[in-house]
Design an enzyme around this catalytic site. Structure first.
Site, PDB file in Angstrom:
ATOM      1  N   CYS A 179      -2.602   1.358   9.678  1.00 31.37           N
ATOM      2  CA  CYS A 179      -2.469   2.185   8.473  1.00 31.37           C
ATOM      3  C   CYS A 179      -3.858   2.245   7.836  1.00 31.37           C
ATOM      4  O   CYS A 179      -4.845   1.916   8.499  1.00 31.37           O
ATOM      5  CB  CYS A 179      -1.396   1.636   7.529  1.00 31.37           C
ATOM      6  SG  CYS A 179      -1.748   0.017   6.841  1.00 31.37           S
ATOM      7  N   GLY A 180      -3.953   2.655   6.591  1.00 34.69           N
ATOM      8  CA  GLY A 180      -5.283   2.809   5.996  1.00 34.69           C
ATOM      9  C   GLY A 180      -6.044   1.499   5.937  1.00 34.69           C
ATOM     10  O   GLY A 180      -7.178   1.398   6.389  1.00 34.69           O
TER      11      GLY A 180
END
Ligand code: RB5
Length: 166
Positions: A84-85
């Site tokens: 994810c980020g």
């Protein structure tokens, strides 16, 4: 005659042929996932992509990471990559699945030692944190590592696994 390097190369190639890699990412990890899927496929790994399959800024990492983590837990893929980020949400979500031992990794020592000592089976990465070249090195270190089946590591792993049975 085969050199030691050839033997090592051969065994690495054999591992690639027998290992299937699950990979999942939300929008924050989307670009890195695209790069890693291409690199893994080119390197000869069997890749099972759990999405996201298009860049949608409002998508949610559990929708991709949890099905991938379940596939690891059920033995449908050998190991998993969750992106994810930051890598944080993906790691939290993956670790909710019984049998998954996920960790957010940013250095090569932990990428292999996490497997060797702790039997880590899902590597989490931050698509906004780790660049693609370093990410690829971390992935290779993770995939080439094997759990050391020494008594002390098994003993510790059993204590962790016992927590899942409460
Ligand atoms: C999404 O914007 C971002 O919050 C997510 O990718 C991740 O970093 C969560 O841990």
């Amino acid at each position: 005659m085969e050199s030691e390097n050839d033997i090592e190369k051969g065994s690495t190639e054999n591992r690639r042929e027998t290992m299937s890699i699950g990979i999942a990412a939300d929008h924050g990890g989307f670009e890195l996932k695209v790069q890693l899927v291409a690199a893994l496929t080119f390197a000869g790994y069997l890749v099972k992509d759990f999405g996201a399959f298009e860049l949608i800024d409002s998508d949610d990492y559990p929708d991709f990471v949890v099905p991938m983590a379940r596939a690891v837990s059920e033995g449908k893929v050998t190991r998993g990559l969750a992106i994810c980020g930051s890598g944080v949400g993906a790691c939290i979500a993956a670790n909710k699945v019984t049998g998954v031992r996920a960790a957010l990794i940013t250095d090569s020592f932990s990428a292999h030692q996490g497997v060797e000592d702790d039997d880590m089976n899902v590597l989490c990465l931050g698509g906004r944190i780790t660049g693609s070249a370093l990410a690829w090195e971390l992935v290779l270190a993770f995939l080439n590592a094997e759990f050391k089946t020494e008594e002390k590591y098994i003993r510790r792993l059993n204590k962790v696994t016992a927590l899942e049975k409460r």
